[in-house]
Scaffold this active site. Sequence first.
Site, short mmCIF file in Angstrom:
data_model
loop_
_atom_site.label_atom_id
_atom_site.label_comp_id
_atom_site.label_asym_id
_atom_site.label_seq_id
_atom_site.Cartn_x
_atom_site.Cartn_y
_atom_site.Cartn_z
N PHE A 154 2.09 -37.13 1.16
CA PHE A 154 1.34 -36.63 2.07
C PHE A 154 0.33 -35.80 0.71
O PHE A 154 0.86 -35.37 -0.27
CB PHE A 154 1.48 -35.12 2.98
CG PHE A 154 2.62 -35.53 4.16
CD1 PHE A 154 2.21 -36.43 4.56
CD2 PHE A 154 4.23 -35.59 3.63
CE1 PHE A 154 3.01 -37.10 5.67
CE2 PHE A 154 4.70 -35.85 4.99
CZ PHE A 154 4.15 -36.92 6.36
N GLU A 155 -0.55 -36.64 1.08
CA GLU A 155 -2.02 -35.90 0.09
C GLU A 155 -3.23 -35.02 0.74
O GLU A 155 -4.44 -35.18 0.65
CB GLU A 155 -2.47 -37.37 -0.37
CG GLU A 155 -1.12 -38.11 -1.57
CD GLU A 155 -1.47 -39.48 -1.89
OE1 GLU A 155 -2.86 -39.86 -2.11
OE2 GLU A 155 -1.05 -40.28 -2.30
#
Length: 330
Positions: A154-155
């Site tokens: 997850f960014e």
Amino acid sequence: MSSVKNILSFVALFAGVKTAYAGLNSPGHNNVAIYWGADVDVIPLAFAVSIKGPGGVPQINFSNQGDPCKPFPGTDLLHCPQIGEDIKTCQKKGKTILLSIGGATYSEGGFRSAEDAVAGANLLWDTFGPVKSSNSSVLRPFDDAVIDGFDLDFEATVLNMVPFAKQLRTLYDAEKSKTFYLTAAPQCPYPDLYNKEMLEGGVKFDALFIQFYNNFCGLNNFVLGSQSQDKFNFAEWDNFAKKVSANPDVKIMVGAPANKGAASSGYIDAQTLVSVINWSKTFSSFGGVMMWDASQAWANGNFTSAVKGALSAGNSRVVRMSYAGYHSGY
């Protein structure tokens, strides 16, 4: 690579790598993971870009999957029978196949509640996990092929990921047919902004693929010949593994761009990366090397084989390589 069918050509090149069960050797430190793979032990398929997309089912995007994949009617979930067959072939050759969730284009933001998070984990498990006769109506992109676990990448800010990840672990533990793995790919600054909730929230990860690129703590700031490193912060992640992680045996992987064009910054040549590997081997949490991504490594000569050689020389084992074809966020 022009087609996901070519996963088999990578396996043919790297079939000489001896592994423990299912490729990922959690106690070991010579793993090579690649986003897909060759001289490689772990292959995360990137990405599932939505957990509950159109039609109420996940959405996957492998960037250059091409004609072999067609969406199920009324959904953005691709049906990829050829990839399913390739997955089974790779697994027979001792490779661990993960599905990476997230990436730069993931925009769901997690889940509105813990209940939704648990439901999301159950949906992914039904879609990509063991085939259940009671769920014959479930749409399965890879047909009867069963992945070996999930990688969380997850960014951006995500909510309720602790109950999501814990439910995946609960499902793993209840399934006795084989071992399943849970991994994550945080950026190197510690604590990672977007994954902190999971990393410090009691989730038991088997391995962390740290992205040592596109940041001040990247591989390009490793100081050759120095016993201490002020910027390259593997030591900080080793401390996390031993003192913070819910799994004290979690393995920390050095994430590296596989070519100059694979990341905005952080690429180093194979010879320099070998020096990083030898320094990182002094930490007991070291698990191997992750490369982004397979298409970049394929175009970079003997980069992967040089890394695998350095790992094997010291009884380090996992090379992880991801396959996505193109990912603008890395």
